[in-house]
Scaffold this motif. Sequence first.
Motif, mmCIF file in Angstrom:
data_model
loop_
_atom_site.group_PDB
_atom_site.id
_atom_site.type_symbol
_atom_site.label_atom_id
_atom_site.label_comp_id
_atom_site.label_asym_id
_atom_site.label_seq_id
_atom_site.Cartn_x
_atom_site.Cartn_y
_atom_site.Cartn_z
ATOM 1 N N ASP A 2 -3.760 -12.810 34.803
ATOM 2 C CA ASP A 2 -4.652 -12.657 35.956
ATOM 3 C C ASP A 2 -4.070 -11.689 36.989
ATOM 4 O OD1 ASP A 2 -2.566 -14.281 36.723
ATOM 5 O OD2 ASP A 2 -3.801 -15.619 37.931
ATOM 6 N N ALA A 3 -3.351 -10.693 36.531
ATOM 7 C CA ALA A 3 -2.683 -9.756 37.430
ATOM 8 C C ALA A 3 -3.668 -9.026 38.343
ATOM 9 C CB ALA A 3 -1.854 -8.753 36.641
ATOM 10 N N ALA A 4 -4.795 -8.596 37.808
ATOM 11 C CA ALA A 4 -5.777 -7.872 38.632
ATOM 12 C C ALA A 4 -6.267 -8.744 39.783
ATOM 13 C CB ALA A 4 -6.948 -7.401 37.765
ATOM 14 N N HIS A 5 -6.501 -10.013 39.492
ATOM 15 C CA HIS A 5 -6.948 -10.939 40.539
ATOM 16 C C HIS A 5 -5.854 -11.119 41.597
ATOM 17 C CE1 HIS A 5 -8.949 -14.269 42.482
ATOM 18 N NE2 HIS A 5 -7.865 -15.002 42.324
ATOM 19 N N ILE A 43 -6.353 -7.841 49.796
ATOM 20 C CA ILE A 43 -7.268 -8.390 50.806
ATOM 21 C C ILE A 43 -6.484 -9.018 51.952
ATOM 22 C CG2 ILE A 43 -8.985 -10.200 51.223
ATOM 23 C CD1 ILE A 43 -10.057 -9.515 48.360
ATOM 24 N N GLU A 44 -5.435 -9.754 51.623
ATOM 25 C CA GLU A 44 -4.596 -10.380 52.661
ATOM 26 C C GLU A 44 -3.923 -9.338 53.529
ATOM 27 O OE1 GLU A 44 -4.328 -13.598 53.598
ATOM 28 O OE2 GLU A 44 -5.954 -13.910 52.158
ATOM 29 N N VAL A 45 -3.414 -8.294 52.911
ATOM 30 C CA VAL A 45 -2.741 -7.221 53.667
ATOM 31 C C VAL A 45 -3.743 -6.500 54.551
ATOM 32 C CG1 VAL A 45 -1.543 -5.006 53.438
ATOM 33 C CG2 VAL A 45 -0.866 -6.931 51.998
#
Length: 147
Positions: A133-136, A143-145
Motif C-alpha cells: 500500500d505504498a501509494a496510499h 496530504i498531511e504535509v
Amino acid sequence: HVTGASQNEEIAAAYNELPYELSKRIWTWPFLPNLHEITGVADVVIARAGATSMAELGLQEKATIIVPNPYLVGGHQTHNARLVEDKDAAIVVTEKELGHNITAFEAIIVSLLHDERRQKQLGVNLRKLCIPDAAHAISKTLIEVAK
C-alpha cells in the motif's frame, strides 16, 4: 525472455538450437505490455533490478535471479540487487560474472529450477520487502504535509 525488438529473431533462433525438452520451456517476445501475467506463471524469473520490477516480482512471491544493469543512473540497480541479496530474497549475478562464466550461470538456473523449497524461500523473502500500500501511504503523507 523479453529480448527487445532488435534481437528477438536472433535470440529465438539460438534457443531453438537447444534440446527440445529445454527449448520448449523458453519463450521469447520482443516486448510485453502484460509482463505480470507471464511472470505470474513462471517458476523462476531472471530480471534486471529496477525497483518496479522488484516490487512486482515481490508481490508475486517469485524466485528471482537478478542481473543488475551497472550502467544506469547512479548504479541504482546494483544497489537494489545488493539489498535483496542481503535479505536472501533473490540470487544476484553481475554482468561481469555472467560474461566470465556462463556455465556457472546455467548451473544456478538449473539448480533453482529443481529446488522448489529454495524457490519458495526466495519468493517469500522478496515479498517481505514489499510495501503493497505504498501509494496510499505516500499520498497520506503528502496530504498531511500539505496541511
